[in-house]
Design a protein around this motif. Structure first.
Motif, PDB file in Angstrom:
ATOM      1  N   GLU A   1      28.179  36.657  38.984  1.00 12.50           N
ATOM      2  CA  GLU A   1      27.658  35.206  38.456  1.00 12.50           C
ATOM      3  C   GLU A   1      28.458  34.112  39.343  1.00 12.50           C
ATOM      4  O   GLU A   1      27.973  33.154  39.860  1.00 12.50           O
ATOM      5  CB  GLU A   1      28.026  35.147  37.067  1.00 12.50           C
ATOM      6  CG  GLU A   1      27.514  35.833  36.077  1.00 12.50           C
ATOM      7  CD  GLU A   1      27.703  35.781  34.686  1.00 12.50           C
ATOM      8  OE1 GLU A   1      28.771  35.136  34.657  1.00 12.50           O
ATOM      9  OE2 GLU A   1      27.126  36.438  33.698  1.00 12.50           O
ATOM     10  N   LEU A   2      29.566  34.505  39.866  1.00 12.11           N
ATOM     11  CA  LEU A   2      30.342  33.409  40.712  1.00 12.11           C
ATOM     12  C   LEU A   2      29.730  33.515  42.067  1.00 12.11           C
ATOM     13  O   LEU A   2      29.490  32.375  42.836  1.00 12.11           O
ATOM     14  CB  LEU A   2      31.714  33.768  40.672  1.00 12.11           C
ATOM     15  CG  LEU A   2      32.436  33.489  39.482  1.00 12.11           C
ATOM     16  CD1 LEU A   2      34.070  33.998  39.509  1.00 12.11           C
ATOM     17  CD2 LEU A   2      32.573  31.865  39.055  1.00 12.11           C
TER      18      LEU A   2
ATOM     19  N   GLU B   1      26.901  31.181  42.150  1.00 10.52           N
ATOM     20  CA  GLU B   1      27.320  29.934  42.153  1.00 10.52           C
ATOM     21  C   GLU B   1      27.738  29.362  43.450  1.00 10.52           C
ATOM     22  O   GLU B   1      27.634  28.386  43.656  1.00 10.52           O
ATOM     23  CB  GLU B   1      28.472  29.787  41.387  1.00 10.52           C
ATOM     24  CG  GLU B   1      28.187  29.617  39.771  1.00 10.52           C
ATOM     25  CD  GLU B   1      29.336  29.391  39.018  1.00 10.52           C
ATOM     26  OE1 GLU B   1      30.127  28.577  39.661  1.00 10.52           O
ATOM     27  OE2 GLU B   1      29.513  29.927  37.639  1.00 10.52           O
TER      28      GLU B   1
ATOM     29  N   ALA C   1      22.677  36.837  44.085  1.00  8.03           N
ATOM     30  CA  ALA C   1      22.334  35.550  43.516  1.00  8.03           C
ATOM     31  C   ALA C   1      20.977  35.531  42.870  1.00  8.03           C
ATOM     32  O   ALA C   1      20.750  35.023  41.599  1.00  8.03           O
ATOM     33  CB  ALA C   1      22.391  34.520  44.427  1.00  8.03           C
TER      34      ALA C   1
END
Length: 291
Positions: free
Chosen positions: A239-240, A243, A281
Motif C-alpha cells: 500500500e505504501l 502511494e 500499485a
C-alpha cells in the motif's frame, strides 16, 4: 497396386505419401528423397500438391539442418500463395521462413516475417501456426533483455499448443534452444516464482489476445495469482508502494531499516509475479476497487 500402374500422377502421390510418412516417422533423409521425387512431377505446376510437397520438403530439410534448402522451399511457397491470394499455407510458410532465417542470424527479418504470419493466422484462424510463431518470437525475445515478454510468449504458445494438441518443441535443435532459453530467462528474472508468474500470464491469454500481445497491439497486464496471500506487513508495504513512497520513505513510515523495507518489496514482487513497483500499485488499486 502402384507396381501395376504406369500413371505418373499415381506414382507422384505415392512418393508424396511415403515422404510424409518418413518425415513423421523421424527419417528426414528418406523423406527428402521421396518428396524430391514427387516434386519432379508436381513441380511443373502451381497447384496445391506442389505447395504441399514444398511444405513438407522444407520441414524435412530443416530437420536435417539444411537451412538453405529449407528457406528455398518456404520462399517458393510464399511466392506461389501470394500470387494466388492463398493465406493458410502462406501463414505457415512465413513462420517457417522466419524461424529459419532467425537461426541464420537474421533476427530483424525473422521478426517481420513472423509478424506477417501472425496477421494472416488471425484471419484464417490456424492456432497450430500461431503456436510456432509465439514460440519463435519468445525465443528471440529471450536472446535480448526482455525476459518477461519472452516467458509470456512461451507460456501462451504452450497453453495454445496444449489446447490444439500441438507441442511447442518439435525437434532436438528446438529442444536445445528451449533449454538455453530457460537458463537465460531464469538468470535475468532472478527467481523461479517470477518466471512461473510470467508463464501463467501467457497461459491466460488465449488465441486472439496472444496474437495481439505478440504484435504489440495491447500492453501486457500482469495479473497476480488470486490464491496468493501477502502477510500483514507485506500488505502494508504494498500500500505504501502504491502511494509512491521509496524504500527509504517506507522504512521511515514503518520504523524499520531501509534494507528490511527493500526485502519486503522484493518479497511482494516475487509473490505477485511482478517486476516493477508500478504493477504493485496497479494491483493495490484493483483490489481496493473490488472490496
Amino acid at each position: 497396386m502402384a507396381d501395376r500402374t504406369t500413371d505418373p500422377t499415381s506414382h507422384a502421390y505415392i512418393d508424396y505419401a511415403e515422404g510424409l510418412h518418413a518425415l513423421l516417422s523421424g527419417d528426414p533423409t528418406r523423406a527428402c528423397l521421396r518428396l524430391e521425387h514427387a516434386l519432379t512431377f508436381f513441380g511443373t505446376g502451381e497447384d496445391v500438391p506442389h505447395v504441399g510437397v514444398l511444405h513438407r520438403l522444407g520441414m524435412a530439410y530443416q530437420q536435417l539442418g539444411d537451412t538453405h534448402r529449407a528457406i528455398d522451399c518456404y520462399e517458393r511457397i510464399v511466392a506461389i500463395t501470394q500470387a494466388h491470394g492463398e493465406s493458410m499455407y502462406r501463414s505457415f510458410a512465413l513462420w517457417a521462413l522466419g524461424d529459419a532465417v532467425w537461426r541464420q542470424g537474421e533476427t530483424g527479418r525473422a521478426v517481420q516475417l513472423i509478424e506477417q504470419s501472425l496477421r494472416l493466422t488471425r484471419v484464417v484462424h490456424t492456432p497450430r501456426t500461431a503456436v510456432g510463431c509465439l514460440e519463435t518470437l519468445g525465443l528471440i525475445a529471450g536472446e535480448g533483455r526482455d525476459a518477461r515478454r519472452a516467458v509470456v510468449l512461451i507460456g501462451a504458445a504452450e497453453e495454445l499448443g496444449r489446447t490444439v494438441g500441438s507441442p511447442t518443441v518439435r525437434s532436438p535443435g528446438m529442444l536445445v534452444a528451449r533449454e538455453e532459453f530457460e537458463r537465460r530467462v531464469s538468470q535475468v528474472l532472478g527467481s523461479k516464482e517470477v518466471v512461473a508468474a510470467a508463464r501463467r500470464d501467457g497461459q491466460r491469454l488465449g488465441f486472439e489476445a496472444a496474437i495481439a500481445y505478440a504484435l504489440g497491439e495491447q500492453p501486457p497486464e500482469p495479473s497476480a495469482d488470486p490464491s496468493v496471500r501477502l502477510t500483514k506487513r507485506e500488505q502494508q508495504v504494498a500500500e505504501l508502494v502504491a502511494e509512491g513512497l521509496t524504500n527509504r520513505a517506507i522504512a521511515a513510515r514503518l520504523v524499520i531499516s531501509p534494507r528490511t523495507a527493500q526485502g519486503h518489496v522484493e518479497h511482494v514482487l516475487t509473490k505477485l509475479g511482478f517486476t516493477s513497483r508500478t504493477q504493485i500499485a496497479a494491483w493495490v488499486v484493483e483490489r481496493g476497487q473490488q472490496q
